[in-house]
Design a protein around this motif. Structure first.
Motif, short mmCIF file in Angstrom:
data_model
loop_
_atom_site.label_atom_id
_atom_site.label_comp_id
_atom_site.label_asym_id
_atom_site.label_seq_id
_atom_site.Cartn_x
_atom_site.Cartn_y
_atom_site.Cartn_z
N ALA A 132 -5.44 1.85 -6.17
CA ALA A 132 -5.81 3.14 -5.70
C ALA A 132 -7.34 3.87 -5.74
O ALA A 132 -7.43 4.22 -4.79
CB ALA A 132 -4.26 3.92 -5.22
N ASP A 258 -6.28 8.96 0.81
CA ASP A 258 -4.50 8.10 -0.57
C ASP A 258 -4.16 6.90 0.49
O ASP A 258 -3.02 7.47 0.43
CB ASP A 258 -4.11 8.72 -1.29
N LEU A 260 -2.87 3.90 -0.42
CA LEU A 260 -1.81 3.56 -1.79
C LEU A 260 -0.95 3.92 -2.71
O LEU A 260 -1.88 4.70 -3.15
CB LEU A 260 -2.35 2.30 -2.82
N ALA A 262 -0.67 5.25 -6.65
CA ALA A 262 -1.42 4.62 -7.28
C ALA A 262 0.05 3.51 -8.51
O ALA A 262 0.67 4.53 -9.51
CB ALA A 262 -1.63 6.14 -8.01
#
Length: 270
Positions: A132, A258, A260, A262
């Motif tokens: 990510a 964002d 994904l 993390a």
């Protein structure tokens, strides 16, 4: 800017190099580099940039030092366990070179804050351990026109390349999108030899120094891989992709997000 007698002594081995000299050392002292990640890769990167006299170094990481980190994250020591990694790293960097400015950002890097973090820096270094973050760093740097160094490690293997937006292939030219979750094993499941990030991190620090100096050939258009067991480096030529979703002919990524969760993986990008 005139070098002091103490600086001339400290950086004397740099100054002796015709590719550096006094003028080059001044460039380093005036340089600004942001390191994202204060772990395995970030440790040698931060140590060597501090020793080299890069005048302003930013380091971003939200994590705290854990005992399991010390096998490879050499900027931290046993008494640092439980301390914020960026603060531990800052203390060590200033102990090596107290004339630096070290900006510690104890935060997760996200689509919301990354543009502001990279804005004031000349060069960015990806020392993260999850997909990510790696895709986000690539996208932010490409959109902002910031050169950066990618690095990834897993077990005995590592890879690195340098991206100059508008001139060279970016990370998505090679890997258009992240792999499915859980395809790549985590560090805790797969392991990593402790010296590996030292090799890759020093290569990344070298790229930052060369960029600031304007010397040598950067690792653009080339993916450098390393296998520690076989002690073998391999250079893979890479080209800009017309289909790249961010720097291709018809980009579909025009803003940061964002995409994904993390996930903690020692990324090798495949």
């Amino acid at each position: 800017m005139k070098l002091s007698e103490e600086q001339i002594t400290r950086y004397s081995r740099h100054i002796l190099l015709k590719e550096v000299g006094g003028k080059g050392q001044k460039k380093l002292l005036e340089g600004r580099v942001l390191i994202i990640g204060a772990g395995g890769l970030g440790s040698p990167i931060a140590l060597y940039l501090a020793a080299a006299g890069v005048g302003t170094i930013g380091i971003a990481d939200a994590d705290e030092v854990d005992l399991s980190n010390l096998q490879r994250q050499v900027i931290h020591t046993t008494p640092d366990v439980g301390k914020a990694k960026v603060l531990s790293a800052k203390e060590t960097m200033l102990a090596i070179n107290p004339e630096l400015t070290v900006n510690a950002y104890q935060t997760w890097v996200s689509a919301e804050n990354i543009a502001g973090l990279i804005a004031d820096y000349d060069f960015v270094i990806d020392g993260t351990d999850n997909f990510a973050a790696k895709f986000l760093i690539n996208d932010a740097c490409v959109l902002a026109g910031k050169p950066y160094s990618h690095g990834g490690i897993l077990q005995f293997d590592g890879q690195t390349m340098t991206v100059k937006p508008g001139e060279s292939p970016c990370y998505r030219c090679i890997f258009p999108e992240p792999p499915p979750k859980d395809v790549i094993p985590t560090c805790s499941r797969a392991g990593v030899i402790g010296v590996l990030p030292g090799v890759l991190g020093t290569l990344q620090a070298t790229e930052a120094i060369k960029y600031l100096l304007g010397a040598g050939d950067l690792l653009t258009g080339r993916l450098l891989t390393y296998n520690a067991l076989r002690m073998r480096f391999r250079e893979i030529p890479v080209k800009k992709s017309a289909k790249c979703p961010i720097c291709g002919d018809h980009p579909t990524i025009t803003e940061l997000k964002d995409e994904l969760d993390a996930m903690t993986v020692c990324d090798l990008g495949h």
